[in-house]
Design a protein around this motif. Structure first.
Motif, PDB file in Angstrom:
ATOM      1  N   ARG A   1       0.829  -1.218   0.000  1.00 33.19           N
ATOM      2  CA  ARG A   1       0.000   0.000   0.000  1.00 33.19           C
ATOM      3  C   ARG A   1       0.857   1.259   0.000  1.00 33.19           C
ATOM      4  NH1 ARG A   1      -2.472  -2.946   4.017  1.00 33.19           N
ATOM      5  NH2 ARG A   1      -1.547  -1.600   5.602  1.00 33.19           N
ATOM      6  N   GLN A   2       0.414   2.229  -0.787  1.00 31.96           N
ATOM      7  CA  GLN A   2       1.000   3.574  -0.760  1.00 31.96           C
ATOM      8  C   GLN A   2      -0.148   4.559  -0.845  1.00 31.96           C
ATOM      9  OE1 GLN A   2       3.754   4.889  -0.118  1.00 31.96           O
ATOM     10  NE2 GLN A   2       4.456   6.464  -1.530  1.00 31.96           N
ATOM     11  N   GLY A   3      -0.494   5.177   0.268  1.00 33.52           N
ATOM     12  CA  GLY A   3      -1.648   6.070   0.280  1.00 33.52           C
ATOM     13  C   GLY A   3      -2.905   5.296  -0.054  1.00 33.52           C
ATOM     14  N   GLN A   4      -3.587   5.723  -1.109  1.00 37.19           N
ATOM     15  CA  GLN A   4      -4.820   5.071  -1.549  1.00 37.19           C
ATOM     16  C   GLN A   4      -4.562   3.941  -2.546  1.00 37.19           C
ATOM     17  OE1 GLN A   4      -7.826   5.899  -0.121  1.00 37.19           O
ATOM     18  NE2 GLN A   4      -6.493   7.183   1.157  1.00 37.19           N
ATOM     19  N   SER A   5      -3.309   3.761  -2.907  1.00 34.12           N
ATOM     20  CA  SER A   5      -2.972   2.764  -3.929  1.00 34.12           C
ATOM     21  C   SER A   5      -2.555   1.439  -3.292  1.00 34.12           C
ATOM     22  CB  SER A   5      -1.831   3.276  -4.823  1.00 34.12           C
ATOM     23  OG  SER A   5      -2.197   4.448  -5.501  1.00 34.12           O
ATOM     24  N   GLN A   6      -3.058   0.355  -3.841  1.00 33.16           N
ATOM     25  CA  GLN A   6      -2.655  -0.998  -3.446  1.00 33.16           C
ATOM     26  C   GLN A   6      -2.065  -1.640  -4.701  1.00 33.16           C
ATOM     27  OE1 GLN A   6      -3.500  -2.651  -0.176  1.00 33.16           O
ATOM     28  NE2 GLN A   6      -1.966  -4.127  -0.867  1.00 33.16           N
ATOM     29  N   ILE A   7      -0.739  -1.667  -4.778  1.00 31.12           N
ATOM     30  CA  ILE A   7      -0.120  -2.158  -6.011  1.00 31.12           C
ATOM     31  C   ILE A   7      -0.045  -3.674  -6.058  1.00 31.12           C
ATOM     32  CG2 ILE A   7       1.219  -0.076  -6.471  1.00 31.12           C
ATOM     33  CD1 ILE A   7       3.676  -1.655  -5.335  1.00 31.12           C
ATOM     34  N   LEU A   8      -0.098  -4.334  -4.886  1.00 34.11           N
ATOM     35  CA  LEU A   8      -0.001  -5.785  -4.832  1.00 34.11           C
ATOM     36  C   LEU A   8      -0.524  -6.257  -3.487  1.00 34.11           C
ATOM     37  CD1 LEU A   8       1.187  -7.797  -6.957  1.00 34.11           C
ATOM     38  CD2 LEU A   8       3.225  -7.932  -5.534  1.00 34.11           C
ATOM     39  N   GLN A   9      -1.138  -7.422  -3.467  1.00 37.63           N
ATOM     40  CA  GLN A   9      -1.626  -7.985  -2.218  1.00 37.63           C
ATOM     41  C   GLN A   9      -0.461  -8.535  -1.391  1.00 37.63           C
ATOM     42  OE1 GLN A   9      -4.856  -7.752  -1.226  1.00 37.63           O
ATOM     43  NE2 GLN A   9      -5.107  -6.549  -3.120  1.00 37.63           N
ATOM     44  N   LYS A  10      -0.640  -8.541  -0.080  1.00 39.48           N
ATOM     45  CA  LYS A  10       0.401  -9.044   0.815  1.00 39.48           C
ATOM     46  C   LYS A  10       0.787 -10.485   0.469  1.00 39.48           C
ATOM     47  CE  LYS A  10       1.524  -9.949   5.683  1.00 39.48           C
ATOM     48  NZ  LYS A  10       1.969 -11.336   5.432  1.00 39.48           N
ATOM     49  N   SER A  11      -0.175 -11.304   0.104  1.00 37.83           N
ATOM     50  CA  SER A  11       0.122 -12.702  -0.218  1.00 37.83           C
ATOM     51  C   SER A  11       1.060 -12.813  -1.415  1.00 37.83           C
ATOM     52  CB  SER A  11      -1.175 -13.470  -0.496  1.00 37.83           C
ATOM     53  OG  SER A  11      -1.901 -12.872  -1.558  1.00 37.83           O
ATOM     54  N   SER A  12       0.916 -11.903  -2.368  1.00 33.45           N
ATOM     55  CA  SER A  12       1.799 -11.912  -3.541  1.00 33.45           C
ATOM     56  C   SER A  12       3.202 -11.435  -3.180  1.00 33.45           C
ATOM     57  CB  SER A  12       1.211 -11.038  -4.649  1.00 33.45           C
ATOM     58  OG  SER A  12      -0.003 -11.571  -5.119  1.00 33.45           O
ATOM     59  N   ILE A  13       3.283 -10.428  -2.302  1.00 34.07           N
ATOM     60  CA  ILE A  13       4.595  -9.968  -1.836  1.00 34.07           C
ATOM     61  C   ILE A  13       5.297 -11.089  -1.076  1.00 34.07           C
ATOM     62  CG2 ILE A  13       5.801  -8.327  -0.337  1.00 34.07           C
ATOM     63  CD1 ILE A  13       3.573  -6.313  -1.005  1.00 34.07           C
ATOM     64  N   ASP A  14       4.530 -11.807  -0.263  1.00 35.12           N
ATOM     65  CA  ASP A  14       5.104 -12.940   0.468  1.00 35.12           C
ATOM     66  C   ASP A  14       5.678 -13.982  -0.488  1.00 35.12           C
ATOM     67  OD1 ASP A  14       4.440 -11.788   2.878  1.00 35.12           O
ATOM     68  OD2 ASP A  14       2.611 -12.957   3.158  1.00 35.12           O
ATOM     69  N   LYS A  15       5.003 -14.206  -1.604  1.00 35.24           N
ATOM     70  CA  LYS A  15       5.520 -15.149  -2.602  1.00 35.24           C
ATOM     71  C   LYS A  15       6.821 -14.637  -3.212  1.00 35.24           C
ATOM     72  CE  LYS A  15       1.229 -17.419  -4.049  1.00 35.24           C
ATOM     73  NZ  LYS A  15       0.274 -17.633  -5.163  1.00 35.24           N
TER      74      LYS A  15
END
Length: 468
Positions: free
Chosen positions: A264-278
């Motif tokens: 998350r950056q402000g109002q933007s969600q560029i990727l879900q946490k599960s994808s970052i974890d991958k």
């Protein structure tokens, strides 16, 4: 810890390192508790004009670009448009591997294809830098895929068995993004990653670099006369995904903060946490010499994972495009990070420097965190010209890419002989020259007298004194 305390410790260190290693310009950003903590530039982004290199100066981030390509792939995975376990040939004309053991998207991302580096991206880079020794077809995507698909005999092992860092496989990932999204790779990343994160000056495009009023002048390594040669970034579509992004430490700071903030950056969600974890999952163990000195290092998707840095896991990547280098390292567990960029080839120094800064933030000793910095300082004291008694024999010791060399002129040879000095005991400054015959070594030892400001080199029966 205050930013002033950090400043007092690291700024003299950086100045000394820049002087010793001949770095024209450097910028640094530090993140603490998920927020900007310290940012500063040092030296020049252009030596002729003596224009400062600051925290907003654009520079080539090299292989850190791989994490942006991996992020783009994961976005398309979230949209159901890419399956990580599908063969690469499902998305592009890719003919390597076999039916029984196909090379999948997962393997491209984790350097686990079983295919060593093919150097196609190096052809593209060197052409932009004005070197044309490798004149092979490498201008269109058809040329590129012909080059890749002709490398069947280069496959060493089946997927998942070995770590082979391979830039060309990330170029293939960039092409997959283009085919699946229907957008040019650079457009896709700009619209779906850079803009949402406020990285508005970061770019892959040469025209953006040319029109930016705070972009680096890159410098090629020292020539024989000791001069740095000006150059421009090797912007090329084959280099974009594995190493072509231009950014600043402030823009990269936004990137790391967003990733440590679960995408998350402000109002933007560029990727879900599960994808970052991958992306941060350790899939493929790297060789020991890939580590910066702490525990095992593994490769995820576009990121390296160092498992035990004073009890923390460090997510990191370095980058180098010959005329600039960069390093990012972060500890997501405590939302701490470091970004470093320079406008020359110095990638071997930036990892230890980033680790040293992280160690300071953790209240640890910098020499324990980054022993390579201490070694570098010690080796720099050895560099110079030496002569024997009455100057009857001379040699020069120089340091290049972390390797110490002896350059020895002989009156009966047209060119000086250059020999690498391999460390035998770095604490005692003992070195040897590797010789092809088993069991044979030419040994030498340096002696430093700090009080007398003297350095000697004893090589078998010869006693050399440093004069410059």
């Amino acid at each position: 810890m205050s930013s002033k305390f950090l400043e007092r410790i690291i700024e003299p260190l950086i100045v000394n390192l820049m002087q010793q290693s001949k770095l024209p310009g450097l910028a640094l950003s530090v993140i603490k508790d998920g927020k900007p903590f310290y940012a500063k530039g040092f030296g020049a982004r252009n030596l002729k004009k003596n224009i400062p290199f600051d925290e907003d100066t654009l520079f080539g981030i090299g292989s850190i670009s791989k994490s942006f390509a991996a992020l783009g792939i994961m976005q398309l995975v979230e949209q159901g448009k890419i399956d990580l376990q599908s063969p690469v040939k499902k998305y592009i004309d890719f003919r390597l591997g076999d039916k029984k053991n196909p090379i999948k998207v997962h393997h491209l991302l984790s350097h686990s294809t079983g295919l060593p580096e093919l150097l196609g991206t190096i052809v593209a880079i060197t052409r932009h830098l004005g070197f044309f020794e490798n004149v092979i077809p490498m201008s269109s995507w058809d040329d590129y895929l012909l080059f890749i698909n002709g490398a069947g005999t280069e496959v060493i092992d089946i997927p998942d068995k070995r770590f082979f860092y391979n830039n060309d496989m990330f170029t293939c990932l960039g092409l997959i993004i283009e085919k699946v999204s229907g957008m040019r790779f650079e457009e896709y990343i700009r619209e779906n990653v850079l803009k949402p994160l406020g990285m508005n000056r970061s770019t892959y495009l040469r025209e953006d670099y040319d029109n930016d009023n705070n972009a680096m002048t890159g410098y090629l390594p020292l020539d024989e006369e000791g001069n740095l040669k000006e150059s421009v970034p090797p912007n090329d579509k084959f280099v974009y995904a594995p190493g072509g992004l231009l950014s600043s430490v402030n823009d990269l700071q936004n990137y790391l903060i967003a990733l440590m903030n679960e995408g998350r950056q402000g109002q933007s969600q560029i990727l879900q946490k599960s994808s970052i974890d991958k992306m941060w999952t350790p899939y493929n163990k790297t060789p020991e010499d890939s580590s910066y000195g702490h525990g095992e290092t593994w490769y995820g998707y576009g990121w390296m994972i160092e498992k035990d840095f004073f009890g923390y896991e460090v997510i990191q990547h370095g980058g180098n495009i010959l005329i600039s280098s960069a390093m990012v390292a972060m500890i997501p567990e405590i939302k701490m990070g470091v970004v470093i960029g320079v406008n020359c080839d110095s990638s071997g120094l930036l990892g230890p420097l980033a680790h040293g800064i992280l160690a300071i933030l953790l209240g640890k000793e910098i020499n324990k965190a980054a022993p390579l910095l201490q070694v570098q300082n010690k080796l720099n004291k050895l560099v110079g010209k030496y002569t024997t008694y009455k100057g009857l024999q001379s040699l020069e010791i120089f340091l290049e890419n972390g390797i110490l060399y002896a350059k020895i002129p002989y009156p009966y040879l047209p060119k000086p002989t250059i020999l690498p000095l391999a460390p035998e005991n770095i604490d005692e400054l003992k070195f040897f020259v590797p010789i092809a015959f088993p069991g044979m070594k030419m040994k030498g030892q340096f002696f430093i007298d700090e009080k007398a400001s003297e350095v000697r080199l004893l090589v078998e029966r010869y006693n050399f004194h440093k004069i410059i």
